[in-house]
Design a protein around this motif. Structure first.
Motif, PDB file in Angstrom:
ATOM      1  N   UNK A 160       0.788  -1.213   0.300  1.00  0.00           N
ATOM      2  CA  UNK A 160      -0.490   0.023   0.247  1.00  0.00           C
ATOM      3  C   UNK A 160       0.831   1.330   0.047  1.00  0.00           C
ATOM      4  N   UNK A 161       2.419   1.656   0.003  1.00  0.00           N
ATOM      5  CA  UNK A 161       2.945   2.866   0.838  1.00  0.00           C
ATOM      6  C   UNK A 161       4.513   1.503  -0.948  1.00  0.00           C
ATOM      7  N   UNK A 185       7.214  10.121   2.629  1.00  0.00           N
ATOM      8  CA  UNK A 185       5.705  10.059   2.424  1.00  0.00           C
ATOM      9  C   UNK A 185       5.220  10.467   3.816  1.00  0.00           C
ATOM     10  N   UNK A 186       4.378  11.091   4.093  1.00  0.00           N
ATOM     11  CA  UNK A 186       3.198  11.164   5.278  1.00  0.00           C
ATOM     12  C   UNK A 186       3.221  10.120   6.428  1.00  0.00           C
ATOM     13  N   UNK A 219       1.696  10.047  10.764  1.00  0.00           N
ATOM     14  CA  UNK A 219       1.592  10.057  12.018  1.00  0.00           C
ATOM     15  C   UNK A 219       1.335  10.093  13.137  1.00  0.00           C
ATOM     16  N   UNK A 272       1.848   8.157  17.021  1.00  0.00           N
ATOM     17  CA  UNK A 272      -0.071   8.282  17.670  1.00  0.00           C
ATOM     18  C   UNK A 272       0.380   7.319  18.563  1.00  0.00           C
ATOM     19  N   UNK A 314       0.423  14.797  12.833  1.00  0.00           N
ATOM     20  CA  UNK A 314       1.098  14.579  11.247  1.00  0.00           C
ATOM     21  C   UNK A 314       2.626  14.846  11.285  1.00  0.00           C
ATOM     22  N   UNK A 315       2.860  14.426  10.394  1.00  0.00           N
ATOM     23  CA  UNK A 315       3.815  14.553  10.124  1.00  0.00           C
ATOM     24  C   UNK A 315       4.843  14.371   8.616  1.00  0.00           C
ATOM     25  N   UNK A 316       4.512  15.345   7.560  1.00  0.00           N
ATOM     26  CA  UNK A 316       4.470  15.432   6.200  1.00  0.00           C
ATOM     27  C   UNK A 316       5.882  15.047   5.979  1.00  0.00           C
ATOM     28  N   UNK A 329      -1.158   5.421  11.832  1.00  0.00           N
ATOM     29  CA  UNK A 329      -3.010   5.572  11.106  1.00  0.00           C
ATOM     30  C   UNK A 329      -2.656   5.009   9.821  1.00  0.00           C
ATOM     31  N   UNK A 330      -1.512   5.725   9.623  1.00  0.00           N
ATOM     32  CA  UNK A 330      -1.772   5.905   7.789  1.00  0.00           C
ATOM     33  C   UNK A 330      -1.103   4.209   7.375  1.00  0.00           C
ATOM     34  N   UNK A 331      -0.103   4.070   8.026  1.00  0.00           N
ATOM     35  CA  UNK A 331       0.443   2.291   7.740  1.00  0.00           C
ATOM     36  C   UNK A 331       0.294   1.690   8.951  1.00  0.00           C
ATOM     37  N   UNK A 332      -0.915   0.743   8.718  1.00  0.00           N
ATOM     38  CA  UNK A 332      -0.803  -0.605  10.096  1.00  0.00           C
ATOM     39  C   UNK A 332      -0.038  -0.545  10.767  1.00  0.00           C
TER      40      UNK A 332
END
Lengths: 481, 238, 285
Positions: free
Chosen positions: B52-53, B128-129, B131, B133, B145-147, B168-171
């Motif tokens: 996915x990335x 890539x960004x 976050x 958490x 968030x950390x772009x 959360x973006x990359x589980x």
């Protein structure tokens, strides 16, 4: 002696005791709630106490829910947002023990004698109330409905209400239209009364009819057939309702009134329309209180004679007017509720005396319009969401009888009711209320059902000095599911 | 005769001052060393699918595996946090900044041990960004968030706690902040060994924490030299 | 004499300690609450809580009310003191006014009703009581509300810059290129309780759970929704950037008329082939 530290310590230790009891209450097993649910509590997951002061009486939150068309307005109201197994149905009935007594009743001991003296009649025993089966909710977003087949205790059914309602027209809470049979937007709803006994289970002013009055209209407490336009602001502090109703006192088949049994048809109705209006305004007060004042009026027509066909009446004619109007006042503060409603009633002279309106003037006959005033004050002490005490005083006072010969205070009444209502549990599923109630009515010269159904005190004819006292005691097990 | 006297005096003086010096210096700090291992069969670590990335997937060929249990030859365990949980007589505040990095859609290090109130910096070195958490219970939870190309996030933790961290973006990204209430802690290396330095002599309770297999505790007495404390975790296949 | 006094004192202190050890309800301090110009009292709020809130939020305020197993999304757990809709930065407690506004507004697309029919005093008392469920309210102060600068005009430049930011910040990873909540990471998202959670669907949505104005939208990503996968972008976006992003997000909402959407649709008509698809730069960054 009592240093601040010492006092503080005592307060803390004392404070710990309720916490200990609380712990015990939490640890002791509690009954599992039943799976089936009164319609709305099940749908929205709220306990009954959220919408009801004590069911079935509504608090303001419940009033807003109802005014929104049984919707919470959070996009979760339409039935499609629910599991298909959800079904909006509730039943309610009250098995009970009750005792009714009335003095100064005509009593006849021997079959050969006519009523020759008065006595006190008393009956007591176990009994049932009627059954309500209530289906209500949303058909779709902003379209709501209600159907309530209701029976008397003999299981004779009729439709207490049946309507569809279009809510929030043009996205405005001020425009909602209801069509069908429904309870009028009364100052205090009688269908949501917390008193249930024979003498205390209704509001007299909503049904009062003067002695001898022939107007078949049963009162604003009867559900009517028609269309209603209702509006409210976001928190229902300001509300109005206007209804246009058929002049048939809620009777179906274009007949007047609800027939006592299917085989006895009532008279036909008069092809006219009645109008009812109600406005109320609320505002916050001290004591975290909330006060409402309002006014209402019912303007109706009833026939005084009939067009016939083959001797049978087919529709009413000679419609003559009557009205019921008044004001209301309600105050909720801390754990108290006080409500007062005033009513002024008027029945046209022809209508009241049952004289066809095309039969000429009534001058000199002594027949006149019936005029009366009445009202009630009801206080409630909401000890907790599961325990309410209710007390009410109601009175009706004739201002003008239907005929100049009739004694002025015949039919006047005073009623006092006290009830204690306790809900052993308060969940979002079923409900049970244990009701203890006593009620006392005193009326002058006639039993408390006046009008054409009133019966006279003893055999002395018109005798307003003869006071009839009627008592009800009731122990009821009011449950819904 | 006199000279002899002075020589004796001098030697005695030397000896006593030597003794004084030794007495004045505190008893030598010891260390606690040991190894973390496991017995039994741990669950299999699975390769992480980063499709996915794609940018990150490219960086790992073959794909990295999940890091719940990082084991080595001889059943050793990496990234076990060992620390003094009771009896600590005093610890020095941290002087450096703890650094945590997101690289290749992975947290480096997988477990970061740091002290309460120690400054921490979190870097995003990916194109890539992400976050960040963290999921604390005692400390306050936040989510930032950390772009790509952002400056590092500066933060610190007030209460000692083991904090799970996720993106959360990359589980698949999992890591830990082991916030310590003491400076006497260490992380096991790839060979499963650890060394806690500068421990004053005394009796201590030492705890070893592994993210999947829980904690092990031992009593350790430090007497100025090297105290040994090995920890053996029981592994279950799930 | 002095000794027995000492013993009595220590015994009472011991009893005091025992009383404190009993789980918090009776001993929890009433921090009070201040919102809507009123002061709330937790003891009074407790009776209101039992009437209105206990069915979902539970007697202990942990979101385990009797109805909770049947609800989706689940009711808030007040014992964690973790709140989504705040005016304060991520990692800080909301203000009393934030909590009051949430109760008053209700939460759209959930079973949390709007409690506006309750009097303002009742709502403030409820807030005071809710705060007694977590000790964090004693040890921490509420955060300082972020400053929201005045909104600049909704021009096409603002919208286009906002679109660029949506791409750069990679919001589309969860929210999807058209804001339908269908980004590549969307289906893996879970909230703090491990329950699946979906990102906001701008395309179908009307209101937000925390309001409906542009200011509310600004607050969402500048404070983050604590307890959810939605992070705070306060460290990455300047206020001007944030407003541009707000304007762009409004173009994703066909059900909410806005100037931003109007100017965007006009732009799309006249610049058909020139708009780069979202996420195209992901590889190149």
């Amino acid at each position: 002696m009592n240093s601040p530290l010492m006092t503080k310590r005592i307060n803390r230790v004392v404070a710990g005791v309720p916490a200990l009891l609380f712990l015990l209450a939490v640890l002791l097993p509690s009954p599992k709630p039943a799976k089936a649910i009164p319609a709305f509590a099940r749908k929205y997951g709220l306990p009954c106490s959220a919408c009801h002061v004590g069911w079935p009486e509504l608090n303001n939150f419940g009033q807003v829910f109802r005014d929104n068309g049984y919707q919470m307005m959070n996009e979760r109201d339409s039935p499609i947002t629910r599991d298909p197994s959800y079904f909006p149905a509730t039943i309610r009935i009250t098995p009970q023990w009750h005792r009714e007594s009335a003095n100064n009743q005509p009593v006849n001991n021997s079959t050969s004698e006519s009523e020759d003296h008065t006595g006190t009649l008393t009956t007591a025993g176990f009994d049932l109330s009627g059954l309500d089966m209530w289906f209500a909710g949303t058909l779709y977003k902003n379209i709501s409905f209600s159907v309530l087949p209701s029976s008397d205790s003999f299981a004779n059914f009729h439709f207490e209400n049946a309507f569809v309602r279009f809510d929030n027209l043009f996205n405005s809470s001020w425009l909602n239209v209801k069509v069908g049979k429904f309870e009028l937007d009364l100052p205090v709803s009688e269908k949501r009364l917390l008193t249930l006994s024979g003498d205390g289970g209704f509001y007299y002013i909503y049904h009062f009819s003067p002695f001898g009055d022939q107007n078949p209209f049963g009162g604003i407490g009867d559900n009517q057939l028609g269309v209603e336009l209702v509006g409210h602001n976001a928190n229902s502090y300001t509300r109005y309702a206007v209804s246009v109703l058929s002049s048939n006192d809620g009777g179906v088949g274009l007949l007047y009134g609800v027939p006592p049994s299917p085989s006895e048809a009532g008279n036909p109705s008069g092809r006219t329309y009645d109008v009812y209006g109600h406005f109320e305004q609320g505002f916050n007060t001290i004591g975290n209180g909330f006060m409402k004042v309002g006014a209402y009026g019912y303007f109706g027509y009833a026939p005084t004679f009939f067009e016939t066909s083959g001797g049978n009446p087919i529709y009413g004619k000679g419609n003559e007017p009557f009205y019921r109007a008044g004001a209301e006042w309600k105050w909720y503060f801390n754990k108290f509720l006080v409500k007062g409603v005033y009513l002024h009633g008027y029945d046209n002279a022809f209508l009241a005396n049952g004289i066809p309106s095309n039969s000429g003037s009534l001058k000199g006959t002594g027949n006149q319009a019936a005029i009366w005033n009445g009202g009630f004050i009801e206080g409630q002490y909401v000890i907790s969401p599961q325990w309410i005490m209710i007390g009410r005083w109601e009175t009706v006072h004739m201002a003008q009888q239907i005929n100049t010969e009739t004694p002025g205070n015949l039919g006047n009444l005073n009623a006092i009711t006290y009830a204690n209502r306790w809900y052993p549990f308060m969940f979002s599923r079923a409900g049970l209320a244990l009701q203890q109630e006593v009620s006392w009515v005193r009326s002058n010269g006639v039993t408390n059902q006046g009008g054409a159904y009133g019966s006279l005190c003893g055999d002395a004819g018109l005798s307003p000095t003869c006071k009839i006292n009627s008592y009800s005691i009731m122990l009821g097990f009011d449950f819904d599911f | 005769m006199r000279t002899k006297f002075f020589v004796v005096l001098f030697v005695l003086g030397l000896a006593s001052s030597a003794m004084l010096v030794t007495a004045a210096r505190p008893a030598a700090s010891g260390t606690i060393t040991g190894k973390a291992t496991f017995t039994g069969t741990p669950p299999k670590m699975k390769p992480i699918d980063m499709s996915k990335e794609p940018v990150c997937a490219k960086e790992h060929n073959p794909p990295i595996t999940t890091q719940d249990i990082e084991s080595g030859p001889g059943n050793t365990l990496q990234d076990v946090v060992v620390y003094i949980s009771a009896g600590d007589q005093g610890s020095a505040p941290a002087t450096t900044t703890a650094k945590y990095e997101q690289k290749g859609c992975q947290y480096m290090p997988h477990v970061l041990a740091l002290q309460a109130n120690q400054p921490q910096q979190i870097f995003n070195n990916d194109p890539v960004a992400h976050n960040i958490h963290p999921l604390p219970k005692a400390n306050s939870e936040w989510n930032k968030s950390q772009p790509p190309g952002s400056p590092p996030i500066d933060t610190k933790w007030e209460k000692p706690e083991f904090i799970a961290v996720k993106c959360n973006i990359h589980p698949w990204m999992h890591g830990y902040f082991a916030v310590m209430g003491t400076s006497h802690y260490a992380l096991t290396g790839a060979d499963g060994t650890f060394t806690i330095k500068d421990v004053p002599p005394g009796k201590y309770t030492v705890t070893a924490w592994q993210e999947h297999m829980g904690t092990q505790t031992q009593e350790v007495t430090v007497a100025g030299g090297e105290a040994k404390a090995n920890f053996t975790f029981k592994a279950l296949p799930y | 004499m002095a000794l027995s006094k000492k013993i009595t004192r220590s015994l009472m202190l011991g009893a005091f300690g025992v009383a404190l050890a009993i789980p918090g309800v009776a001993v929890a301090q009433d921090a009070g609450a201040h919102a809507a110009g009123l002061t709330g009292n937790a003891e009074t709020g407790k009776q209101y809580y039992r009437r209105w809130c206990v069915g979902c939020h539970g007697k202990e305020g942990n979101g385990e009310g009797e109805n909770a197993p049947y609800l989706d999304p689940k009711p808030r757990d007040f014992t964690e003191a973790l709140f989504r809709w705040r005016s304060t930065p991520t990692g800080t407690l909301p203000t009393d006014q934030d909590l009051y506004d949430t109760i008053t507004r209700g939460v759209v697309d959930t079973l949390m009703p709007t409690w506006r029919p309750l009097t303002p005093q009742t709502r403030v008392d409820l807030i005071a009581y809710i705060k007694t469920f977590s000790p964090k309210w004693q040890t921490q102060k509420a955060g300082t509300p972020i400053t929201i600068p005045p909104e600049p005009p909704q021009t096409i430049d603002s919208v286009l810059h906002g679109r660029q930011l949506f791409d750069q910040m990679q919001c589309w990873k969860c929210h999807g290129p058209e804001g339908r909540g269908d980004g590549p990471s969307a289906i893996t998202l879970t909230d703090d309780k491990g329950e699946p959670i979906r990102p906001y669907n701008f395309h179908d949505g009307t209101r937000f759970r925390c309001g409906e104005t542009n200011q509310d939208l600004y607050k969402i990503f500048m404070t983050g929704l604590d307890g959810t996968p939605m992070p705070s972008f306060a460290d990455s976006l300047k206020p001007q950037d944030a407003w541009d992003l707000v304007h762009f997000l409004r173009t994703l909402q066909p059900n909410v008329p806005s100037t931003s959407r109007t100017v965007w649709l006009d732009y799309v008509k006249t610049h058909q082939g020139q708009i780069k698809p979202m996420g195209a730069d992901a590889q190149g960054q």
